[in-house]
Motif scaffolding. Structure first.
Motif, PDB file in Angstrom:
ATOM      1  N   PHE A  83       0.820  -1.202   0.000  1.00 35.91           N
ATOM      2  CA  PHE A  83       0.000   0.000   0.000  1.00 35.91           C
ATOM      3  C   PHE A  83       0.860   1.261   0.000  1.00 35.91           C
ATOM      4  O   PHE A  83       0.498   2.268  -0.599  1.00 35.91           O
ATOM      5  N   HIS A  84       1.996   1.206   0.677  1.00 37.87           N
ATOM      6  CA  HIS A  84       2.892   2.364   0.740  1.00 37.87           C
ATOM      7  C   HIS A  84       3.743   2.487  -0.522  1.00 37.87           C
ATOM      8  O   HIS A  84       4.254   3.562  -0.817  1.00 37.87           O
ATOM      9  N   GLY A  85       3.951   1.400  -1.219  1.00 42.71           N
ATOM     10  CA  GLY A  85       4.749   1.442  -2.440  1.00 42.71           C
ATOM     11  C   GLY A  85       6.204   1.788  -2.205  1.00 42.71           C
ATOM     12  O   GLY A  85       6.877   2.311  -3.085  1.00 42.71           O
ATOM     13  N   GLY A  86       6.700   1.529  -1.008  1.00 42.05           N
ATOM     14  CA  GLY A  86       8.085   1.848  -0.686  1.00 42.05           C
ATOM     15  C   GLY A  86       8.284   3.234  -0.108  1.00 42.05           C
ATOM     16  O   GLY A  86       9.392   3.595   0.287  1.00 42.05           O
ATOM     17  N   LEU A  87       7.222   4.036  -0.061  1.00 41.49           N
ATOM     18  CA  LEU A  87       7.356   5.405   0.448  1.00 41.49           C
ATOM     19  C   LEU A  87       7.659   5.449   1.942  1.00 41.49           C
ATOM     20  O   LEU A  87       8.086   6.483   2.444  1.00 41.49           O
ATOM     21  N   GLN A  88       7.448   4.329   2.650  1.00 42.71           N
ATOM     22  CA  GLN A  88       7.754   4.316   4.071  1.00 42.71           C
ATOM     23  C   GLN A  88       9.257   4.151   4.330  1.00 42.71           C
ATOM     24  O   GLN A  88       9.701   4.270   5.453  1.00 42.71           O
ATOM     25  N   PHE A  89      10.036   3.923   3.293  1.00 46.43           N
ATOM     26  CA  PHE A  89      11.489   3.772   3.415  1.00 46.43           C
ATOM     27  C   PHE A  89      12.202   4.889   2.661  1.00 46.43           C
ATOM     28  O   PHE A  89      12.987   4.643   1.736  1.00 46.43           O
TER      29      PHE A  89
ATOM     30  N   ILE B 273      14.591   6.961   3.573  1.00 44.84           N
ATOM     31  CA  ILE B 273      16.042   7.071   3.759  1.00 44.84           C
ATOM     32  C   ILE B 273      16.774   6.155   2.785  1.00 44.84           C
ATOM     33  O   ILE B 273      17.662   6.594   2.043  1.00 44.84           O
ATOM     34  N   ALA B 274      16.383   4.872   2.767  1.00 41.07           N
ATOM     35  CA  ALA B 274      17.018   3.919   1.839  1.00 41.07           C
ATOM     36  C   ALA B 274      16.745   4.322   0.396  1.00 41.07           C
ATOM     37  O   ALA B 274      17.619   4.205  -0.468  1.00 41.07           O
ATOM     38  N   HIS B 275      15.557   4.818   0.130  1.00 38.34           N
ATOM     39  CA  HIS B 275      15.216   5.233  -1.233  1.00 38.34           C
ATOM     40  C   HIS B 275      16.108   6.379  -1.710  1.00 38.34           C
ATOM     41  O   HIS B 275      16.563   6.390  -2.853  1.00 38.34           O
TER      42      HIS B 275
ATOM     43  N   SER C  39      11.217  -1.106  -4.918  1.00 35.66           N
ATOM     44  CA  SER C  39      10.502  -0.845  -3.656  1.00 35.66           C
ATOM     45  C   SER C  39      10.318  -2.107  -2.823  1.00 35.66           C
ATOM     46  O   SER C  39      10.282  -2.033  -1.597  1.00 35.66           O
ATOM     47  N   ASP C  40      10.234  -3.268  -3.453  1.00 35.48           N
ATOM     48  CA  ASP C  40      10.068  -4.497  -2.674  1.00 35.48           C
ATOM     49  C   ASP C  40      11.363  -4.949  -2.001  1.00 35.48           C
ATOM     50  O   ASP C  40      11.354  -5.872  -1.189  1.00 35.48           O
TER      51      ASP C  40
ATOM     52  N   GLU D 281      20.653  -2.385   7.048  1.00 37.98           N
ATOM     53  CA  GLU D 281      22.034  -2.087   6.667  1.00 37.98           C
ATOM     54  C   GLU D 281      22.234  -0.576   6.496  1.00 37.98           C
ATOM     55  O   GLU D 281      23.278  -0.039   6.855  1.00 37.98           O
ATOM     56  N   VAL D 282      21.234   0.096   5.952  1.00 39.91           N
ATOM     57  CA  VAL D 282      21.311   1.550   5.776  1.00 39.91           C
ATOM     58  C   VAL D 282      21.388   2.231   7.134  1.00 39.91           C
ATOM     59  O   VAL D 282      22.211   3.124   7.351  1.00 39.91           O
ATOM     60  N   TYR D 283      20.548   1.799   8.087  1.00 35.85           N
ATOM     61  CA  TYR D 283      20.567   2.378   9.434  1.00 35.85           C
ATOM     62  C   TYR D 283      21.946   2.176  10.082  1.00 35.85           C
ATOM     63  O   TYR D 283      22.477   3.088  10.718  1.00 35.85           O
ATOM     64  N   LYS D 284      22.512   1.000   9.920  1.00 35.55           N
ATOM     65  CA  LYS D 284      23.827   0.695  10.487  1.00 35.55           C
ATOM     66  C   LYS D 284      24.894   1.609   9.881  1.00 35.55           C
ATOM     67  O   LYS D 284      25.721   2.175  10.590  1.00 35.55           O
TER      68      LYS D 284
END
Length: 154
Positions: free
Chosen positions: A23-29, A31-33, A41-42, A50-53
């Motif tokens: 439903f979000h289509g990747g918009l909830q990520f 930072i990684a995007h 997006s999947d 890994e991005v957070y680390k």
């Protein structure tokens, strides 16, 4: 070394269950995007730890909101702060939670239209007129100017 990108410092992720990813289509990520714009997006959920680390190793703060309402609340607070800094009174009541009233209202309208009415087996004519009333409310908001003192920042 990661660049001190203003987009990265402004981006925020929204923590949500895996089943709502579609439903979000990747918009909830976000930072990684923004770091990997061509990543599908999947695959963003898998890349996010890994991005957070990586960001933590480089001392770059990570902003994560709890669910969609956490994101709406954070955005409302940010807009209220910007209004106050500009010397304006935030719309429409002083408290930050009241800024979410329109979001809550439209969420209730959607729940009624998409869940309550179909499950209550109302007649087709009632269902049709209820949809038309909701569309009419939405259309009237589009053509009616909303007087928000914060808009005049000049």
């Amino acid at each position: 070394c990661l660049p001190r990108d203003p987009i990265l410092s402004a981006a925020a992720d929204v923590r949500c269950p895996r089943w709502v990813d579609w439903f979000h289509g990747g918009l909830q990520f976000q930072i990684a995007h923004h770091l990997f714009p061509r990543l599908r997006s999947d695959r963003l959920r898998d890349a996010t730890p890994e991005v957070y680390k990586l960001l933590k190793e480089h001392g770059i703060p990570v902003h994560v909101h709890d669910g969609i309402w956490g994101g709406v609340a954070a955005t409302s607070r940010q807009l209220a702060t910007a209004c106050k800094e500009a010397g304006q009174k935030p719309w429409f009541i002083a408290s930050g939670s009241s800024l979410q009233f329109p979001h809550v209202f439209w969420m209730i309208v959607h729940i009624v239209l998409l869940i309550v009415l179909p499950l209550s087996c109302v007649g087709e004519q009632f269902y049709f007129y209820t949809w038309m009333a909701a569309i009419g409310m939405f259309a009237s908001l589009l053509v009616t100017p909303l007087v928000v003192p914060c808009i005049g920042l000049a």
